[in-house]
Enzyme design. Structure first.
Site, PDB file in Angstrom:
ATOM      1  N   ASN A  37       0.827  -1.208   0.000  1.00  0.00           N
ATOM      2  CA  ASN A  37       0.000   0.000   0.000  1.00  0.00           C
ATOM      3  C   ASN A  37       0.863   1.260   0.000  1.00  0.00           C
ATOM      4  OD1 ASN A  37      -2.196  -1.638   0.051  1.00  0.00           O
ATOM      5  ND2 ASN A  37      -2.954  -1.005   2.071  1.00  0.00           N
ATOM      6  N   ASN A 117      12.060  20.253 -25.220  1.00  0.00           N
ATOM      7  CA  ASN A 117      12.605  18.977 -24.786  1.00  0.00           C
ATOM      8  C   ASN A 117      12.418  18.944 -23.276  1.00  0.00           C
ATOM      9  OD1 ASN A 117      14.386  17.060 -23.784  1.00  0.00           O
ATOM     10  ND2 ASN A 117      16.192  17.842 -24.871  1.00  0.00           N
ATOM     11  N   GLU A 138      14.159  22.443 -22.053  1.00  0.00           N
ATOM     12  CA  GLU A 138      15.042  23.294 -22.852  1.00  0.00           C
ATOM     13  C   GLU A 138      14.564  23.282 -24.294  1.00  0.00           C
ATOM     14  OE1 GLU A 138      18.361  21.007 -21.336  1.00  0.00           O
ATOM     15  OE2 GLU A 138      18.807  20.350 -23.370  1.00  0.00           O
ATOM     16  N   ASP A 588      -8.359 -10.501 -34.434  1.00  0.00           N
ATOM     17  CA  ASP A 588      -9.482  -9.891 -35.148  1.00  0.00           C
ATOM     18  C   ASP A 588      -9.789 -10.375 -36.574  1.00  0.00           C
ATOM     19  OD1 ASP A 588      -8.905  -8.603 -32.845  1.00  0.00           O
ATOM     20  OD2 ASP A 588      -9.127  -6.577 -33.624  1.00  0.00           O
ATOM     21  N   GLU A 792       3.464  -2.095 -32.124  1.00  0.00           N
ATOM     22  CA  GLU A 792       2.381  -3.051 -31.894  1.00  0.00           C
ATOM     23  C   GLU A 792       2.671  -4.354 -32.646  1.00  0.00           C
ATOM     24  OE1 GLU A 792      -1.304  -1.488 -33.241  1.00  0.00           O
ATOM     25  OE2 GLU A 792      -2.517  -3.033 -32.276  1.00  0.00           O
TER      26      GLU A 792
HETATM   27  C1  LIG Z   1      17.074  16.933 -24.290  1.00  0.00           C
HETATM   28  O1  LIG Z   1      17.567  17.319 -23.018  1.00  0.00           O
HETATM   29  C2  LIG Z   1      18.440  16.402 -22.396  1.00  0.00           C
HETATM   30  C3  LIG Z   1      18.737  16.887 -21.001  1.00  0.00           C
HETATM   31  O2  LIG Z   1      19.281  18.161 -21.009  1.00  0.00           O
HETATM   32  C4  LIG Z   1      19.670  16.213 -23.284  1.00  0.00           C
HETATM   33  O3  LIG Z   1      20.540  15.283 -22.704  1.00  0.00           O
HETATM   34  C5  LIG Z   1      19.231  15.746 -24.670  1.00  0.00           C
HETATM   35  O4  LIG Z   1      20.344  15.640 -25.529  1.00  0.00           O
HETATM   36  C6  LIG Z   1      18.215  16.698 -25.279  1.00  0.00           C
HETATM   37  N1  LIG Z   1      17.711  16.135 -26.507  1.00  0.00           N
HETATM   38  C7  LIG Z   1      17.367  16.861 -27.564  1.00  0.00           C
HETATM   39  C8  LIG Z   1      16.870  16.131 -28.762  1.00  0.00           C
HETATM   40  O5  LIG Z   1      17.439  18.072 -27.558  1.00  0.00           O
HETATM   41  C1  LIG Z   2      -4.211  -1.728   1.961  1.00  0.00           C
HETATM   42  O1  LIG Z   2      -5.120  -1.048   1.101  1.00  0.00           O
HETATM   43  C2  LIG Z   2      -6.360  -1.695   0.950  1.00  0.00           C
HETATM   44  C3  LIG Z   2      -7.164  -0.953  -0.096  1.00  0.00           C
HETATM   45  O2  LIG Z   2      -7.323   0.391   0.215  1.00  0.00           O
HETATM   46  C4  LIG Z   2      -7.064  -1.753   2.306  1.00  0.00           C
HETATM   47  O3  LIG Z   2      -8.319  -2.389   2.190  1.00  0.00           O
HETATM   48  C5  LIG Z   2      -6.172  -2.510   3.272  1.00  0.00           C
HETATM   49  O4  LIG Z   2      -6.752  -2.515   4.554  1.00  0.00           O
HETATM   50  C6  LIG Z   2      -4.803  -1.897   3.351  1.00  0.00           C
HETATM   51  N1  LIG Z   2      -3.962  -2.770   4.156  1.00  0.00           N
HETATM   52  C7  LIG Z   2      -3.135  -2.337   5.111  1.00  0.00           C
HETATM   53  C8  LIG Z   2      -2.380  -3.382   5.884  1.00  0.00           C
HETATM   54  O5  LIG Z   2      -2.987  -1.167   5.365  1.00  0.00           O
END
Ligand SMILES: *[C@@H]1O[C@H](CO)[C@@H](O)[C@H](O)[C@H]1NC(C)=O
Ligand SMILES: *[C@@H]1O[C@H](CO)[C@@H](O)[C@H](O)[C@H]1NC(C)=O
Ligand SMILES: *[C@@H]1O[C@H](CO)[C@@H](O)[C@H](O)[C@H]1NC(C)=O
Length: 821
Positions: A37, A117, A138, A588, A792
């Site tokens: 949870n 980006n 950027e 399908d 796909e």
């Molecule tokens: C997008 O930003 C990331 C992080 O700054 C960089 O590493 C990356 O080369 C960028 N890609 C493009 C296509 O601009």
């Molecule tokens: C975990 O989440 C479920 C769904 O909300 C709940 O019924 C259950 O009591 C939770 N268990 C614990 C141990 O917290």
């Protein structure tokens, strides 16, 4: 509707008097659930959007968060506003490069049309209660004058209670670049949201003295507009934004005079203001418009007030992000044996798995079901489901086939997706499968597509929205569940001999193992006991609703002296096929008997019943239900015998559908279209160990004139008259799911393959296995490199990716092939 999530503990807690072992099981169940949870509470569970957060299992008063963006120097920019992940947006990339819903990760978005980006990080505190979304952006081309307008929205839903006290208010602040909100949800408690800039330059154009074109419209400042949006309309945040903004633009242009509009102000015209004087509410838009000349970055931090691990400074966020990215990488390398020296391939595998996990969504809402329309078995026109009614609400925690095209749960895909997830995080796979089992209704039926609520529905073509309880789909979940049980039991047997004191592990930290169910399989078997009656119903529903009839064939079978050998109650067909399509089969447009006939018997339906029976047999075995075990063993055996008696074609050397001969009305006609349907008994491991038949099938699969190709096994033989025709969906294109099953079956039937024999290539099966596996890996990988994503399906002609891009549902089984096969 019994909620099964969380029943594990509830179930165990009613055990009367605990003996030591039960006490231990109880403790494990409780801590398992607590950990589950906690670690799965927050994640970007709105699979249909590029980045949208909502909590899991919080149904009444969730906090909802979303992100949108557009380039805003042109007045028509709104047509390029991004929100829902959509392959029609033609983004170059939107991809989780590293991601795990328990830990967080990093998504890259390359949007050339908007010249931006974005790198989006998501991470959490160790107790799972607090999270951060960091958005870094950027320009792709910084010489292009452009403005990146980023719009965040969030809402605290009020739930059904008219006197709801759930709220989300802005807190007083003097610094627009550091907005703070205080929230309360009856389910989540008190929390705070901080939106803080790290760096970046707000947009202004030097040709004008300042950017405030009319009061409130100013691109050089963070904009904030608060209003009330009813819970069930929050998913329309994009439409609401567009409509308020359109009103604002219109009035601003009227104010300055149409002839005086200076382009320099465009980004300001495109900033949101509260033109209608809405009183503040639980819904908030925050808009930031950055100049493309510098990169920008801001954090959105959610802190729960009942956590001791609140996230604060920028350095802390840096560290959390680094740690979570590292942890995902370490966990990945532990589970998959992929040579990290081949950096590109390693990146490909991690990214593909991350996108499967990044597609995991939590859906809640009503499903539209038509229980009134009666199916007329004698007609094969498309049956219109016009009596749909809302049922629910239901909840589903599931992977999706593709965020950009199929952002919802598909029953037939889910089993395959779980086969992949379980190799990475066994317990997460359990959460997914148990959520699906909770969708089995009182009649034993599960909808083919689970489309919950208007947000999910908005992405579905109208003819596919309404689900019918007459329609089945391949029961892949049972395939996956029986695999999980087998794995857990094998694992337990091997653990027994190690001196592990399980009872001492009473508490699991955030960093604990995510294969608790594998190491404590009694948890899984307890769940099995609980779920068994539902699975039984599901089995009965499937076998009753898809039952075929032998009556029309009696005479000829008697003439051939076969009537007594055939198991008359173990024959099946898909209900709901039309002249051109058999949607229930999952394949399908794969060619079937023409014309359709009520007497038709489908080899794949029968095979899937075999899988169900075998799975039920295994579950009954684990639960020590001996009578049921032998009952299902008998059914499985009958399926195997009927496949050979009725569906095997000696002439074609494969399995075929059966129908009445249209010339000699009372003769049996085998309808053979070599391809996936004819391989299904093999793929699902349902043929007796008969070397002659096996060799024929291996020959068929190895034949490059028919099914074999350099890219994988074709869905339909090149020599089939329908190959590549019409829609061409399952008429040649290569699909990963069936290829995966065939590889697995080769391992099952041929010991030399299973044991990785020295000279594997010397046997035909060994050669096929080696080449097929290599071809699949190389092609999916090359397409990812050249076309930028997994697909796909793949072209039988040149291996190109076809169908939906970013199809990281079952195509991600490639990760198992690479690192775990
Ligand atoms: C997008 O930003 C990331 C992080 O700054 C960089 O590493 C990356 O080369 C960028 N890609 C493009 C296509 O601009
Ligand atoms: C975990 O989440 C479920 C769904 O909300 C709940 O019924 C259950 O009591 C939770 N268990 C614990 C141990 O917290
Ligand atoms: C600034 O405004 C002028 C028009 O007044 C426009 O030609 C120019 O492209 C703008 N610059 C940027 C960075 O948007």
């Amino acid at each position: 509707m019994i909620a099964l999530l969380g029943t594990l503990w509830a179930f165990l807690s009613i055990v009367r008097a605990f003996n030591a072992e039960e006490q231990q099981t109880f403790n494990h169940a409780k801590s398992f659930e607590e950990y589950t949870n906690q670690s799965l509470l927050w994640a970007p569970y709105r699979s249909n959007s590029y980045f949208g957060i909502r909590p899991r299992n919080i149904d009444n008063t969730p906090f909802i968060f979303g992100l949108m963006w557009f380039e805003s120097t042109k007045l028509d920019s709104l047509t390029r506003l991004r929100h829902y992940a959509n392959i029609d947006d033609h983004l170059e990339k939107f991809s989780w490069e590293v991601y795990d819903p328990r830990l967080g990760g990093m998504q890259t978005i390359i949007d050339t049309e908007n010249n931006v980006n974005l790198t989006i990080y998501f991470t959490k505190s160790h107790d799972g209660k607090n999270w951060v979304a960091r958005v870094h952006g950027e320009a792709i081309d910084e010489t292009l004058p452009s403005a990146s307008s980023v719009v965040l929205y969030m809402n605290q839903n009020v739930g059904a209670d008219v006197n709801s006290i759930s709220r989300l208010d802005e807190m007083p602040s003097t610094d627009l670049n550091k907005l703070e909100f205080a929230g309360f949800s009856t389910e989540l408690g008190d929390y705070k949201v901080l939106i803080r800039d790290n760096y970046g330059k707000y947009f202004s154009n030097d040709s004008v003295p300042n950017m405030e074109v009319v009061p409130g419209c100013d691109s050089s400042k963070t904009k904030h507009v608060s209003l009330t949006v009813p819970d069930h309309e929050v998913w329309r945040a994009r439409d609401v934004f567009q409509s308020i903004l359109a009103d604002s633009i219109q009035s601003a242009i009227a104010e300055v005079g149409e002839t005086n509009v200076n382009q320099a102000y465009n980004p300001s015209f495109l900033t949101l203001r509260n033109i209608h004087n809405f009183p503040p509410g639980n819904f908030h838009y925050i808009q930031k418009t950055f100049s493309s000349t510098e990169s920008f970055e801001f954090d959105v931090i959610y802190n729960s007030m009942d956590s001791k691990e609140n996230i604060r400074g920028q350095n802390e966020v840096n560290k959390l992000i680094d740690d979570s990215l590292n942890e995902v990488r370490i966990k990945f390398d532990k589970k998959f044996n992929i040579n990290s020296k081949d950096e590109e391939k390693h990146k490909f595998a991690l990214e593909t798995l991350s996108n499967l996990l990044g597609g995991i969504g939590y859906f809640h809402g009503n499903q539209i079901i038509d229980r009134a329309t009666v199916f007329d078995e004698d007609q094969f026109e498309q049956i219109k489901l016009e009596n749909g009614e809302e049922e629910g609400p239901f909840s589903l925690f599931s992977t999706v086939p593709s965020r950009g095209f199929f952002p919802r749960g598909f029953y037939w895909d889910a089993g395959f997706e779980i086969l992949q997830v379980m190799e990475y995080d066994f317990d997460l796979a359990f959460e997914l499968i148990s959520s699906w089992f909770s969708m089995i209704d009182d009649d034993g039926w599960v909808a083919r597509e689970v489309i919950l609520g208007p947000e999910a529905r908005s992405r579905v073509p109208p003819e596919f929205v309404v689900q019918s309880p007459n329609i089945a789909n391949p029961p892949t979940l049972l395939l996956a569940f029986s695999e999980m049980l087998t794995r857990a039991i094998e694992n337990f047997d091997s653990l027994k001999f190690e001196n592990s004191d399980l009872s001492s592990e009473s508490h699991y930290s955030f960093h604990s193992s995510t294969s608790q169910l594998k190491t404590h399989p009694h948890l899984l078997t307890s769940y099995g006991e609980k779920i068994y009656p539902k699975l039984l119903k599901h089995f009965n529903w499937f076998t009753e609703s898809q039952k075929g009839s032998l009556e029309d064939y009696y005479e000829v079978l008697e003439d051939q002296d076969m009537l007594d050998q055939i198991h008359k109650d173990t024959i099946y067909h898909w209900v709901g096929r039309t002249v051109t399509h058999c949607l229930p089969s999952g394949l399908d447009d794969y060619p079937r008997a023409q014309p359709p006939d009520t007497a038709e018997l489908n080899v794949d339906t029968l095979s899937w019943v075999g899988v169900m029976a075998r799975s039920m047999k295994k579950i009954a075995h684990v639960l020590k239900l001996e009578d049921d075990e032998s009952k299902f063993e008998k059914i499985e055996q009958e399926v195997i015998e009927n496949l050979d008696l009725l569906h095997w074609s000696e002439e074609h050397g494969c399995y075929c559908d059966v129908t009445l001969d249209d010339e000699y009305e009372d003769d049996i006609q085998l309808v053979c279209h070599e391809g996936y349907v004819s391989l299904m008994p093999f793929a699902l491991k349902l043929i007796p160990n008969d070397p002659k038949k096996l060799n024929k099938l291996v020959s068929l699969m190895s034949d490059p004139e028919k099914i074999f190709s350099d890219y994988g096994l074709l869905s339909l033989s090149k020599q089939d008259e329908y190959f590549g025709k019409d829609e061409n969906y399952w008429r040649g294109p290569i699909w990963m799911n069936i290829n995966y099953l065939c590889l697995d079956a080769l391992k099952h039937y041929f010991p030399e393959v299973r044991e990785h024999a020295e000279n594997l290539e010397q046997s035909q099966a060994g050669l096929l296995y080696t080449k097929l596996k290599k071809n699949l890996i190389n092609n999916v990988y090359n397409v990812w490199k050249n076309q930028g994503s997994v697909y796909e399906n793949y072209s039988p002609i040149d291996g190109r990716g076809t169908g939906s891009s970013q199809f990281t549902g079952w195509t991600s089984l490639i990760v198992n092939l690479l690192g775990h096969f």
